[in-house]
Structures are given as C-alpha cells and as structure tokens.
Design a protein around this motif. Sequence first.
Motif, PDB file in Angstrom:
ATOM      1  N   GLU A  49       1.028  -1.252   0.070  1.00 42.82           N
ATOM      2  CA  GLU A  49      -0.157   0.084   0.027  1.00 42.82           C
ATOM      3  C   GLU A  49       0.690   1.460  -0.096  1.00 42.82           C
ATOM      4  O   GLU A  49       0.796   2.168   0.655  1.00 42.82           O
ATOM      5  CB  GLU A  49      -0.915   0.068   1.226  1.00 42.82           C
ATOM      6  CG  GLU A  49      -1.870  -1.102   1.321  1.00 42.82           C
ATOM      7  CD  GLU A  49      -2.722  -1.176   2.289  1.00 42.82           C
ATOM      8  OE1 GLU A  49      -2.437  -0.478   3.300  1.00 42.82           O
ATOM      9  OE2 GLU A  49      -3.931  -1.985   2.195  1.00 42.82           O
ATOM     10  N   SER A  50       2.050   1.374  -0.870  1.00 42.85           N
ATOM     11  CA  SER A  50       2.916   2.213  -0.959  1.00 42.85           C
ATOM     12  C   SER A  50       3.032   2.704  -2.443  1.00 42.85           C
ATOM     13  O   SER A  50       3.107   1.656  -3.160  1.00 42.85           O
ATOM     14  CB  SER A  50       4.536   1.987  -0.192  1.00 42.85           C
ATOM     15  OG  SER A  50       4.010   1.482   1.253  1.00 42.85           O
ATOM     16  N   THR A  51       3.585   3.926  -2.551  1.00 44.55           N
ATOM     17  CA  THR A  51       4.214   4.157  -3.923  1.00 44.55           C
ATOM     18  C   THR A  51       5.680   3.867  -3.926  1.00 44.55           C
ATOM     19  O   THR A  51       6.258   4.283  -2.729  1.00 44.55           O
ATOM     20  CB  THR A  51       3.855   5.518  -4.439  1.00 44.55           C
ATOM     21  OG1 THR A  51       2.419   5.837  -4.207  1.00 44.55           O
ATOM     22  CG2 THR A  51       4.600   5.838  -5.800  1.00 44.55           C
ATOM     23  N   LEU A  52       6.268   3.095  -4.963  1.00 48.80           N
ATOM     24  CA  LEU A  52       7.536   2.684  -4.728  1.00 48.80           C
ATOM     25  C   LEU A  52       8.356   3.206  -6.074  1.00 48.80           C
ATOM     26  O   LEU A  52       7.886   3.297  -7.100  1.00 48.80           O
ATOM     27  CB  LEU A  52       7.760   1.157  -4.790  1.00 48.80           C
ATOM     28  CG  LEU A  52       6.959   0.530  -3.417  1.00 48.80           C
ATOM     29  CD1 LEU A  52       6.917  -1.126  -3.801  1.00 48.80           C
ATOM     30  CD2 LEU A  52       7.386   0.939  -2.311  1.00 48.80           C
ATOM     31  N   LEU A  53       9.656   3.308  -5.510  1.00 46.07           N
ATOM     32  CA  LEU A  53      10.692   3.729  -6.752  1.00 46.07           C
ATOM     33  C   LEU A  53      11.660   2.603  -6.718  1.00 46.07           C
ATOM     34  O   LEU A  53      12.243   2.268  -5.664  1.00 46.07           O
ATOM     35  CB  LEU A  53      11.261   5.050  -6.383  1.00 46.07           C
ATOM     36  CG  LEU A  53      12.333   5.442  -7.488  1.00 46.07           C
ATOM     37  CD1 LEU A  53      11.776   5.725  -8.804  1.00 46.07           C
ATOM     38  CD2 LEU A  53      13.025   6.771  -6.579  1.00 46.07           C
ATOM     39  N   MET A  54      12.037   1.836  -7.807  1.00 44.99           N
ATOM     40  CA  MET A  54      13.009   0.945  -8.181  1.00 44.99           C
ATOM     41  C   MET A  54      14.292   1.534  -7.623  1.00 44.99           C
ATOM     42  O   MET A  54      14.667   2.301  -8.336  1.00 44.99           O
ATOM     43  CB  MET A  54      12.970   0.255  -9.342  1.00 44.99           C
ATOM     44  CG  MET A  54      13.791  -0.802  -9.373  1.00 44.99           C
ATOM     45  SD  MET A  54      14.058  -1.899 -10.969  1.00 44.99           S
ATOM     46  CE  MET A  54      12.087  -2.273 -11.320  1.00 44.99           C
ATOM     47  N   GLU A  55      15.017   0.780  -6.746  1.00 44.15           N
ATOM     48  CA  GLU A  55      16.496   1.370  -6.465  1.00 44.15           C
ATOM     49  C   GLU A  55      17.461   0.334  -6.849  1.00 44.15           C
ATOM     50  O   GLU A  55      18.408   0.876  -7.373  1.00 44.15           O
ATOM     51  CB  GLU A  55      16.396   1.245  -4.868  1.00 44.15           C
ATOM     52  CG  GLU A  55      17.861   2.097  -4.546  1.00 44.15           C
ATOM     53  CD  GLU A  55      17.418   2.362  -3.008  1.00 44.15           C
ATOM     54  OE1 GLU A  55      17.939   1.452  -2.093  1.00 44.15           O
ATOM     55  OE2 GLU A  55      16.935   3.586  -2.259  1.00 44.15           O
ATOM     56  N   SER A  56      17.406  -0.922  -6.835  1.00 43.53           N
ATOM     57  CA  SER A  56      18.102  -1.927  -7.659  1.00 43.53           C
ATOM     58  C   SER A  56      17.593  -3.092  -7.967  1.00 43.53           C
ATOM     59  O   SER A  56      16.627  -3.750  -7.364  1.00 43.53           O
ATOM     60  CB  SER A  56      19.444  -2.083  -6.315  1.00 43.53           C
ATOM     61  OG  SER A  56      18.770  -2.750  -5.444  1.00 43.53           O
ATOM     62  N   LEU A  57      18.124  -3.863  -8.565  1.00 44.72           N
ATOM     63  CA  LEU A  57      17.660  -5.157  -9.216  1.00 44.72           C
ATOM     64  C   LEU A  57      19.262  -6.146  -9.156  1.00 44.72           C
ATOM     65  O   LEU A  57      20.214  -5.608  -9.569  1.00 44.72           O
ATOM     66  CB  LEU A  57      17.309  -5.323 -10.768  1.00 44.72           C
ATOM     67  CG  LEU A  57      15.898  -4.744 -10.847  1.00 44.72           C
ATOM     68  CD1 LEU A  57      15.875  -4.306 -12.384  1.00 44.72           C
ATOM     69  CD2 LEU A  57      14.917  -5.608 -10.245  1.00 44.72           C
ATOM     70  N   SER A  58      18.844  -7.284  -8.633  1.00 47.88           N
ATOM     71  CA  SER A  58      20.006  -8.089  -8.773  1.00 47.88           C
ATOM     72  C   SER A  58      19.236  -9.850  -8.883  1.00 47.88           C
ATOM     73  O   SER A  58      18.289  -9.847  -8.948  1.00 47.88           O
ATOM     74  CB  SER A  58      20.793  -8.219  -7.235  1.00 47.88           C
ATOM     75  OG  SER A  58      19.813  -8.348  -6.216  1.00 47.88           O
ATOM     76  N   ASN A  59      20.578 -10.521  -9.465  1.00 44.94           N
ATOM     77  CA  ASN A  59      20.108 -11.817  -9.784  1.00 44.94           C
ATOM     78  C   ASN A  59      19.071 -12.006 -10.675  1.00 44.94           C
ATOM     79  O   ASN A  59      17.984 -12.976 -10.576  1.00 44.94           O
ATOM     80  CB  ASN A  59      19.628 -12.622  -8.485  1.00 44.94           C
ATOM     81  CG  ASN A  59      20.997 -12.661  -7.536  1.00 44.94           C
ATOM     82  OD1 ASN A  59      22.224 -12.881  -7.948  1.00 44.94           O
ATOM     83  ND2 ASN A  59      20.908 -12.516  -6.344  1.00 44.94           N
ATOM     84  N   VAL A  60      18.888 -11.366 -11.718  1.00 44.78           N
ATOM     85  CA  VAL A  60      17.697 -11.025 -12.761  1.00 44.78           C
ATOM     86  C   VAL A  60      18.209 -12.237 -13.586  1.00 44.78           C
ATOM     87  O   VAL A  60      19.168 -12.201 -14.349  1.00 44.78           O
ATOM     88  CB  VAL A  60      17.800  -9.807 -13.607  1.00 44.78           C
ATOM     89  CG1 VAL A  60      16.458  -9.963 -14.640  1.00 44.78           C
ATOM     90  CG2 VAL A  60      17.347  -8.907 -12.437  1.00 44.78           C
ATOM     91  N   LYS A  61      17.183 -13.104 -13.538  1.00 45.73           N
ATOM     92  CA  LYS A  61      17.332 -14.424 -14.497  1.00 45.73           C
ATOM     93  C   LYS A  61      15.949 -14.655 -15.363  1.00 45.73           C
ATOM     94  O   LYS A  61      15.011 -15.122 -14.846  1.00 45.73           O
ATOM     95  CB  LYS A  61      17.694 -15.569 -13.807  1.00 45.73           C
ATOM     96  CG  LYS A  61      18.979 -15.315 -13.154  1.00 45.73           C
ATOM     97  CD  LYS A  61      19.369 -16.889 -12.317  1.00 45.73           C
ATOM     98  CE  LYS A  61      20.824 -16.411 -11.455  1.00 45.73           C
ATOM     99  NZ  LYS A  61      20.934 -17.486 -10.485  1.00 45.73           N
TER     100      LYS A  61
END
Length: 124
Positions: A61-73
């Motif tokens: 129930e929040s507005t979010l901003l992507m900060e980081s991605l890791s282990n994207v497969k």
Amino acid sequence: MLLKDFYTITSLENNEGQKYSVTLMINPKHEVFGGHFPGNPIMPGVCMMQIIKELTEKVTESTLLMESLSNVKFMALINPDLTPELRLEMDVIEMEEGKVKVKNTTYFGDTVALKLVSVYKKIG
C-alpha cells in the motif's frame, strides 16, 4: 497500472507473513505485443519488472521507486498466446529506511520464466 488493460489479477494471497502468491492473466491482444514481436508475441522483460513493482505497491500500500535489481534471470520466454496465465511467488520484506526487498519467481505452468531480487524505496 502503467499499461492499461495489460493484465488482470485473478488471485492475490498472503500465504504466511511476507510470502505472497499472485495469479494473473496477460492480455495477449494488448498493443505492446504488436511490436514485440509481430506474429510471435513475447513478454518484454521490462513489463515483467513493472508488474512485480505494481504488485509490490499493492501489497505494501505504498508508492515505490525501484532502487536496484540483482540476480535477474530470464529463464523462459513468455508467449501470451500460449501461456497467458502467470503465477508469481513473492517474498516482500519490509526493511529499514523505508525500503522494501522483493524476491520473486514467476511461472507459467510448472516452468520458471523469471527470477529476480529487487529493492524499492517508498516514496508515498
């Protein structure tokens, strides 16, 4: 929803604490598939990342901003004509300093299509 009529949530369950299971239907007639790719529609990876962000916003129930991605497969191509139903298993972990960490595995049938870990910052 960033892309209007792109998907519909058919089930969203909190399994235990921070674990969520989500089932959704992709709209194979959506215009994004006309260009990606004509005659052979494939789910764009960036659209999957956006879906995960939007689902995380819904459960927190929040507005979010992507900060980081890791282990994207990306492990299998998602063709919305053949497999429009997706199941997402998400661990949504509230962290310090208004951050949320998500561990996601996306399936169609028994096939793993995507795994990723993302961190978002709450902005509202």
